[in-house]
Motif scaffolding. Structure first.
Motif, PDB file in Angstrom:
ATOM      1  N   TYR A  14      -2.821  -4.531  -7.276  1.00  0.00           N
ATOM      2  CA  TYR A  14      -3.230  -3.842  -6.084  1.00  0.00           C
ATOM      3  C   TYR A  14      -3.796  -2.430  -6.398  1.00  0.00           C
ATOM      4  O   TYR A  14      -4.782  -2.038  -5.633  1.00  0.00           O
ATOM      5  CB  TYR A  14      -1.686  -3.569  -5.280  1.00  0.00           C
ATOM      6  CG  TYR A  14      -1.715  -2.548  -4.008  1.00  0.00           C
ATOM      7  CD1 TYR A  14      -2.367  -2.752  -2.784  1.00  0.00           C
ATOM      8  CD2 TYR A  14      -1.366  -1.276  -4.343  1.00  0.00           C
ATOM      9  CE1 TYR A  14      -2.458  -1.993  -1.950  1.00  0.00           C
ATOM     10  CE2 TYR A  14      -1.453  -0.231  -3.246  1.00  0.00           C
ATOM     11  CZ  TYR A  14      -2.059  -0.673  -2.060  1.00  0.00           C
ATOM     12  OH  TYR A  14      -2.052   0.180  -1.095  1.00  0.00           O
ATOM     13  N   GLY A  47       7.067   2.594   2.907  1.00  0.00           N
ATOM     14  CA  GLY A  47       5.948   1.545   2.474  1.00  0.00           C
ATOM     15  C   GLY A  47       5.341   2.610   1.356  1.00  0.00           C
ATOM     16  O   GLY A  47       3.908   2.254   1.269  1.00  0.00           O
ATOM     17  N   GLN A  52       1.662   5.596  -6.137  1.00  0.00           N
ATOM     18  CA  GLN A  52       0.746   6.376  -6.773  1.00  0.00           C
ATOM     19  C   GLN A  52       0.184   7.837  -6.157  1.00  0.00           C
ATOM     20  O   GLN A  52      -0.356   8.540  -6.685  1.00  0.00           O
ATOM     21  CB  GLN A  52      -0.274   5.454  -7.107  1.00  0.00           C
ATOM     22  CG  GLN A  52      -1.246   5.123  -6.004  1.00  0.00           C
ATOM     23  CD  GLN A  52      -0.786   4.283  -5.035  1.00  0.00           C
ATOM     24  OE1 GLN A  52       0.407   3.804  -5.203  1.00  0.00           O
ATOM     25  NE2 GLN A  52      -1.460   3.664  -4.224  1.00  0.00           N
ATOM     26  N   ASP A  66      10.391   1.278  -0.020  1.00  0.00           N
ATOM     27  CA  ASP A  66       9.457   0.019   0.006  1.00  0.00           C
ATOM     28  C   ASP A  66      10.314  -1.188  -0.141  1.00  0.00           C
ATOM     29  O   ASP A  66      11.274  -1.351  -0.979  1.00  0.00           O
ATOM     30  CB  ASP A  66       8.287  -0.066  -1.092  1.00  0.00           C
ATOM     31  CG  ASP A  66       7.380  -0.818  -0.705  1.00  0.00           C
ATOM     32  OD1 ASP A  66       6.045  -0.429  -0.319  1.00  0.00           O
ATOM     33  OD2 ASP A  66       7.333  -2.037  -0.965  1.00  0.00           O
ATOM     34  N   LEU A  67       9.863  -2.334   0.781  1.00  0.00           N
ATOM     35  CA  LEU A  67      10.693  -3.548   0.480  1.00  0.00           C
ATOM     36  C   LEU A  67      10.437  -4.412  -0.781  1.00  0.00           C
ATOM     37  O   LEU A  67      11.256  -5.276  -0.962  1.00  0.00           O
ATOM     38  CB  LEU A  67      10.721  -4.454   1.810  1.00  0.00           C
ATOM     39  CG  LEU A  67       9.324  -5.192   2.315  1.00  0.00           C
ATOM     40  CD1 LEU A  67       8.596  -6.044   1.168  1.00  0.00           C
ATOM     41  CD2 LEU A  67       9.358  -5.916   3.497  1.00  0.00           C
ATOM     42  N   VAL A  90      11.955  -1.585   6.416  1.00  0.00           N
ATOM     43  CA  VAL A  90      11.962  -0.635   7.684  1.00  0.00           C
ATOM     44  C   VAL A  90      13.333  -0.906   8.614  1.00  0.00           C
ATOM     45  O   VAL A  90      14.015   0.096   8.992  1.00  0.00           O
ATOM     46  CB  VAL A  90      10.669  -0.658   8.463  1.00  0.00           C
ATOM     47  CG1 VAL A  90      10.951   0.212   9.704  1.00  0.00           C
ATOM     48  CG2 VAL A  90       9.423  -0.096   7.602  1.00  0.00           C
ATOM     49  N   HIS A 107       1.559   5.130   4.718  1.00  0.00           N
ATOM     50  CA  HIS A 107       0.067   4.984   4.109  1.00  0.00           C
ATOM     51  C   HIS A 107      -0.115   3.105   4.026  1.00  0.00           C
ATOM     52  O   HIS A 107       0.312   2.851   3.141  1.00  0.00           O
ATOM     53  CB  HIS A 107      -0.095   5.599   2.945  1.00  0.00           C
ATOM     54  CG  HIS A 107      -1.639   5.492   2.529  1.00  0.00           C
ATOM     55  ND1 HIS A 107      -2.243   4.567   1.909  1.00  0.00           N
ATOM     56  CD2 HIS A 107      -2.379   6.532   2.184  1.00  0.00           C
ATOM     57  CE1 HIS A 107      -3.400   4.735   1.523  1.00  0.00           C
ATOM     58  NE2 HIS A 107      -3.712   5.762   1.300  1.00  0.00           N
ATOM     59  N   GLU A 117       9.270  -4.060  14.548  1.00  0.00           N
ATOM     60  CA  GLU A 117       9.567  -3.326  13.425  1.00  0.00           C
ATOM     61  C   GLU A 117       8.664  -2.287  13.451  1.00  0.00           C
ATOM     62  O   GLU A 117       9.247  -0.953  12.963  1.00  0.00           O
ATOM     63  CB  GLU A 117       9.396  -4.232  12.126  1.00  0.00           C
ATOM     64  CG  GLU A 117      10.165  -3.548  10.834  1.00  0.00           C
ATOM     65  CD  GLU A 117      10.185  -4.376   9.783  1.00  0.00           C
ATOM     66  OE1 GLU A 117       9.436  -5.301   9.609  1.00  0.00           O
ATOM     67  OE2 GLU A 117      11.021  -4.289   8.625  1.00  0.00           O
TER      68      GLU A 117
HETATM   69  C1  LIG Z   1      -1.107  -1.631   1.704  1.00  0.00           C
HETATM   70  S1  LIG Z   1       0.349  -1.264   0.673  1.00  0.00           S
HETATM   71  C2  LIG Z   1       0.340   0.414   0.773  1.00  0.00           C
HETATM   72  C3  LIG Z   1       1.075   1.097  -0.464  1.00  0.00           C
HETATM   73  C4  LIG Z   1       1.230   2.692  -0.571  1.00  0.00           C
HETATM   74  N1  LIG Z   1       1.616   3.409   0.444  1.00  0.00           N
HETATM   75  C5  LIG Z   1      -0.246   3.104  -0.967  1.00  0.00           C
HETATM   76  O1  LIG Z   1      -0.735   3.864  -0.305  1.00  0.00           O
HETATM   77  O2  LIG Z   1      -0.887   2.300  -1.680  1.00  0.00           O
HETATM   78  C6  LIG Z   1       1.639  -1.669   1.926  1.00  0.00           C
HETATM   79  C7  LIG Z   1       3.217  -1.365   1.256  1.00  0.00           C
HETATM   80  O3  LIG Z   1       4.140  -1.693   2.626  1.00  0.00           O
HETATM   81  C8  LIG Z   1       5.322  -2.460   2.149  1.00  0.00           C
HETATM   82  N2  LIG Z   1       5.949  -3.156   3.203  1.00  0.00           N
HETATM   83  C9  LIG Z   1       5.533  -4.167   3.815  1.00  0.00           C
HETATM   84  N3  LIG Z   1       6.263  -4.264   4.831  1.00  0.00           N
HETATM   85  C10 LIG Z   1       7.330  -3.668   4.755  1.00  0.00           C
HETATM   86  C11 LIG Z   1       8.473  -3.409   5.426  1.00  0.00           C
HETATM   87  N4  LIG Z   1       8.822  -4.333   6.401  1.00  0.00           N
HETATM   88  N5  LIG Z   1       9.316  -2.254   5.259  1.00  0.00           N
HETATM   89  C12 LIG Z   1       8.950  -1.495   3.909  1.00  0.00           C
HETATM   90  N6  LIG Z   1       8.032  -1.840   3.348  1.00  0.00           N
HETATM   91  C13 LIG Z   1       6.914  -2.650   3.545  1.00  0.00           C
HETATM   92  C14 LIG Z   1       4.646  -3.400   0.909  1.00  0.00           C
HETATM   93  O4  LIG Z   1       5.645  -3.708   0.025  1.00  0.00           O
HETATM   94  C15 LIG Z   1       3.710  -2.563   0.350  1.00  0.00           C
HETATM   95  O5  LIG Z   1       4.026  -1.959  -0.955  1.00  0.00           O
END
Ligand SMILES: C[S@@+](CC[C@H](N)C(=O)[O-])C[C@H]1O[C@@H](n2cnc3c(N)ncnc32)[C@H](O)[C@@H]1O
Length: 202
Positions: A14, A47, A52, A66-67, A90, A107, A117
Protein backbone atom coordinates in the motif's frame (compact mmCIF):
# COMPACT_ATOMS: atom_id res chain seq x y z
CA UNK A 1 -5.03 -17.46 -7.25
CA UNK A 2 -3.45 -13.97 -7.41
CA UNK A 3 -5.77 -11.35 -5.92
CA UNK A 4 -4.74 -7.71 -6.39
CA UNK A 5 -6.98 -6.56 -3.53
CA UNK A 6 -5.35 -9.01 -1.10
CA UNK A 7 -1.90 -7.78 -2.13
CA UNK A 8 -2.98 -4.15 -1.66
CA UNK A 9 -4.01 -4.99 1.91
CA UNK A 10 -0.32 -5.55 2.74
CA UNK A 11 0.84 -2.28 4.36
CA UNK A 12 4.24 -2.32 2.57
CA UNK A 13 2.57 -2.69 -0.86
CA UNK A 14 0.00 0.00 0.00
CA UNK A 15 2.79 2.46 0.96
CA UNK A 16 4.79 1.66 -2.20
CA UNK A 17 1.71 2.18 -4.41
CA UNK A 18 0.87 5.44 -2.66
CA UNK A 19 4.43 6.64 -3.32
CA UNK A 20 4.10 5.91 -7.06
CA UNK A 21 0.78 7.75 -7.33
CA UNK A 22 2.07 10.83 -5.48
CA UNK A 23 0.15 10.11 -2.30
CA UNK A 24 2.74 11.86 -0.13
CA UNK A 25 2.11 15.27 -1.68
CA UNK A 26 -1.65 14.62 -1.42
CA UNK A 27 -1.11 13.85 2.29
CA UNK A 28 0.81 17.10 2.73
CA UNK A 29 -1.94 19.10 0.97
CA UNK A 30 -4.62 17.41 3.11
CA UNK A 31 -2.74 18.22 6.32
CA UNK A 32 -1.67 21.77 5.46
CA UNK A 33 -4.93 22.97 3.89
CA UNK A 34 -7.62 20.99 5.66
CA UNK A 35 -6.42 19.40 8.91
CA UNK A 36 -4.16 22.31 9.96
CA UNK A 37 -2.78 20.55 13.06
CA UNK A 38 -1.12 22.61 15.79
CA UNK A 39 1.67 21.36 18.07
CA UNK A 40 0.11 19.80 21.15
CA UNK A 41 -3.25 19.02 19.51
CA UNK A 42 -4.87 15.74 20.49
CA UNK A 43 -5.57 13.90 17.21
CA UNK A 44 -7.67 10.78 16.66
CA UNK A 45 -6.89 9.16 13.28
CA UNK A 46 -9.56 6.58 12.38
CA UNK A 47 -8.55 4.13 9.63
CA UNK A 48 -4.94 5.18 10.27
CA UNK A 49 -3.38 2.35 8.21
CA UNK A 50 0.38 2.12 8.98
CA UNK A 51 0.13 5.71 10.35
CA UNK A 52 2.67 7.15 7.88
CA UNK A 53 0.89 10.50 8.27
CA UNK A 54 2.95 10.79 11.48
CA UNK A 55 6.01 11.60 9.30
CA UNK A 56 4.25 14.90 8.47
CA UNK A 57 2.57 15.73 11.78
CA UNK A 58 4.00 18.06 14.42
CA UNK A 59 4.35 16.70 17.92
CA UNK A 60 0.83 15.81 18.95
CA UNK A 61 -1.08 13.49 21.20
CA UNK A 62 -1.88 10.96 18.47
CA UNK A 63 -4.23 7.98 18.69
CA UNK A 64 -4.50 5.75 15.59
CA UNK A 65 -7.29 3.21 15.10
CA UNK A 66 -7.51 0.62 12.30
CA UNK A 67 -9.18 -2.75 11.89
CA UNK A 68 -6.13 -4.28 10.19
CA UNK A 69 -3.79 -6.08 12.65
CA UNK A 70 -0.97 -5.86 10.07
CA UNK A 71 -1.32 -2.07 9.77
CA UNK A 72 -1.43 -1.60 13.54
CA UNK A 73 1.64 -3.86 14.01
CA UNK A 74 3.56 -1.80 11.43
CA UNK A 75 2.42 1.49 13.00
CA UNK A 76 3.58 0.31 16.43
CA UNK A 77 6.94 -0.89 15.06
CA UNK A 78 7.59 2.39 13.24
CA UNK A 79 6.01 5.00 15.48
CA UNK A 80 5.47 3.29 18.85
CA UNK A 81 6.96 6.29 20.68
CA UNK A 82 4.80 8.82 18.79
CA UNK A 83 1.30 7.70 19.73
CA UNK A 84 -1.14 5.03 20.80
CA UNK A 85 -2.42 2.45 18.29
CA UNK A 86 -5.59 0.43 18.63
CA UNK A 87 -6.75 -2.46 16.44
CA UNK A 88 -10.53 -1.93 16.17
CA UNK A 89 -13.19 -1.36 13.55
CA UNK A 90 -15.36 1.77 13.60
CA UNK A 91 -18.28 -0.29 14.88
CA UNK A 92 -16.22 -1.59 17.82
CA UNK A 93 -14.95 1.84 18.91
CA UNK A 94 -15.93 3.20 22.30
CA UNK A 95 -15.10 6.84 23.04
CA UNK A 96 -13.76 6.57 26.58
CA UNK A 97 -13.18 10.31 27.01
CA UNK A 98 -15.85 12.26 25.12
CA UNK A 99 -15.01 15.77 23.89
CA UNK A 100 -11.27 15.34 24.42
CA UNK A 101 -9.79 15.59 20.87
CA UNK A 102 -8.97 18.78 18.94
CA UNK A 103 -9.03 16.95 15.61
CA UNK A 104 -10.39 13.69 14.26
CA UNK A 105 -9.16 12.51 10.83
CA UNK A 106 -10.38 9.81 8.48
CA UNK A 107 -8.01 9.75 5.50
CA UNK A 108 -9.29 7.30 2.90
CA UNK A 109 -11.75 5.54 5.22
CA UNK A 110 -15.37 6.48 4.48
CA UNK A 111 -15.40 4.80 1.07
CA UNK A 112 -14.67 1.49 2.86
CA UNK A 113 -17.77 1.83 5.06
CA UNK A 114 -21.39 1.05 4.29
CA UNK A 115 -23.97 3.69 5.28
CA UNK A 116 -24.67 2.43 8.84
CA UNK A 117 -20.96 2.21 9.71
CA UNK A 118 -20.20 5.54 8.00
CA UNK A 119 -22.99 7.15 10.04
CA UNK A 120 -21.46 5.66 13.18
CA UNK A 121 -18.09 7.12 12.16
CA UNK A 122 -19.51 10.66 12.00
CA UNK A 123 -21.30 10.19 15.34
CA UNK A 124 -18.13 8.79 16.96
CA UNK A 125 -16.08 11.73 15.65
CA UNK A 126 -18.66 14.25 16.92
CA UNK A 127 -18.59 12.62 20.37
CA UNK A 128 -14.78 12.51 20.51
CA UNK A 129 -14.27 16.17 19.55
CA UNK A 130 -13.95 19.14 21.89
CA UNK A 131 -16.35 22.05 21.25
CA UNK A 132 -15.05 23.83 18.14
CA UNK A 133 -13.01 20.75 17.12
CA UNK A 134 -13.00 19.48 13.55
CA UNK A 135 -13.52 16.11 11.84
CA UNK A 136 -11.59 16.15 8.55
CA UNK A 137 -11.92 13.46 5.89
CA UNK A 138 -10.54 12.62 2.44
CA UNK A 139 -12.00 10.08 0.00
CA UNK A 140 -12.44 9.35 -3.67
CA UNK A 141 -15.63 10.82 -5.13
CA UNK A 142 -17.87 10.48 -8.18
CA UNK A 143 -18.68 13.82 -9.83
CA UNK A 144 -20.33 14.57 -13.18
CA UNK A 145 -17.87 15.22 -15.98
CA UNK A 146 -14.78 13.78 -14.22
CA UNK A 147 -12.09 12.00 -16.23
CA UNK A 148 -12.93 8.49 -17.41
CA UNK A 149 -9.66 7.26 -15.92
CA UNK A 150 -10.62 8.68 -12.52
CA UNK A 151 -14.07 7.09 -12.77
CA UNK A 152 -12.55 3.71 -13.69
CA UNK A 153 -10.08 3.86 -10.79
CA UNK A 154 -12.86 4.79 -8.35
CA UNK A 155 -15.10 1.99 -9.59
CA UNK A 156 -12.25 -0.48 -9.07
CA UNK A 157 -11.15 0.82 -5.66
CA UNK A 158 -10.73 -1.66 -2.79
CA UNK A 159 -13.37 0.40 -0.97
CA UNK A 160 -16.82 -0.69 -2.15
CA UNK A 161 -18.61 2.52 -1.10
CA UNK A 162 -17.17 5.41 -3.16
CA UNK A 163 -19.97 7.99 -3.19
CA UNK A 164 -21.06 11.22 -4.84
CA UNK A 165 -20.38 14.52 -3.05
CA UNK A 166 -24.09 14.74 -2.19
CA UNK A 167 -24.03 11.32 -0.54
CA UNK A 168 -20.94 12.13 1.57
CA UNK A 169 -22.54 15.43 2.62
CA UNK A 170 -25.84 13.78 3.54
CA UNK A 171 -23.97 11.46 5.94
CA UNK A 172 -21.96 14.30 7.47
CA UNK A 173 -24.96 16.58 7.91
CA UNK A 174 -26.74 14.07 10.15
CA UNK A 175 -24.01 14.48 12.81
CA UNK A 176 -22.59 17.97 12.12
CA UNK A 177 -24.38 21.23 11.29
CA UNK A 178 -21.24 22.99 9.98
CA UNK A 179 -19.87 20.98 7.02
CA UNK A 180 -17.63 22.40 4.28
CA UNK A 181 -16.29 20.45 1.35
CA UNK A 182 -13.65 20.75 -1.38
CA UNK A 183 -13.39 18.64 -4.54
CA UNK A 184 -9.98 18.32 -6.25
CA UNK A 185 -9.02 16.49 -9.43
CA UNK A 186 -5.26 17.07 -9.28
CA UNK A 187 -3.84 15.64 -6.07
CA UNK A 188 -2.32 12.49 -7.61
CA UNK A 189 -0.07 11.85 -10.62
CA UNK A 190 -2.97 10.01 -12.25
CA UNK A 191 -6.45 11.47 -12.92
CA UNK A 192 -8.43 11.02 -9.72
CA UNK A 193 -11.14 12.91 -7.86
CA UNK A 194 -10.92 13.53 -4.11
CA UNK A 195 -13.41 15.10 -1.75
CA UNK A 196 -12.29 16.63 1.55
CA UNK A 197 -14.89 17.33 4.26
CA UNK A 198 -14.34 19.64 7.22
CA UNK A 199 -17.01 19.10 9.87
CA UNK A 200 -16.93 21.40 12.91
CA UNK A 201 -18.58 20.95 16.28
CA UNK A 202 -20.39 23.89 17.92
C1 LIG B 1 -7.08 3.63 2.06
S1 LIG B 1 -6.48 3.03 3.62
C2 LIG B 1 -5.99 4.58 4.37
C3 LIG B 1 -4.93 4.41 5.41
C4 LIG B 1 -4.35 5.69 5.98
N1 LIG B 1 -5.36 6.52 6.61
C5 LIG B 1 -3.62 6.49 4.93
O1 LIG B 1 -3.81 7.70 4.89
O2 LIG B 1 -2.83 5.96 4.18
C6 LIG B 1 -7.99 2.67 4.51
C7 LIG B 1 -7.74 2.08 5.89
O3 LIG B 1 -9.01 1.94 6.54
C8 LIG B 1 -9.00 0.74 7.28
N2 LIG B 1 -10.40 0.32 7.48
C9 LIG B 1 -11.25 -0.16 6.55
N3 LIG B 1 -12.45 -0.41 7.10
C10 LIG B 1 -12.36 -0.07 8.40
C11 LIG B 1 -13.26 -0.11 9.50
N4 LIG B 1 -14.51 -0.57 9.34
N5 LIG B 1 -12.85 0.30 10.72
C12 LIG B 1 -11.56 0.76 10.88
N6 LIG B 1 -10.66 0.81 9.88
C13 LIG B 1 -11.04 0.41 8.66
C14 LIG B 1 -8.18 -0.23 6.44
O4 LIG B 1 -7.65 -1.28 7.22
C15 LIG B 1 -7.12 0.70 5.87
O5 LIG B 1 -5.94 0.70 6.66
Amino acid sequence: MFRLQAVMEMPQVYLWFQGILGGRSADRYFLDRHVRPQPGNRILDIGCGPAQILDLLPSTGYVGVDLSPRCIAMAKARYGDRGTFVCQSVSEMVVEHPHSFDLVMAHGLIHHLDNPEAQLLFETAALALKPGGRFVTLDGCFVPGQSKVARWLLRNDRGQFVRTAEDYLALANRAFSDVRFTVRHDLLRTPYTHIMLECQTE
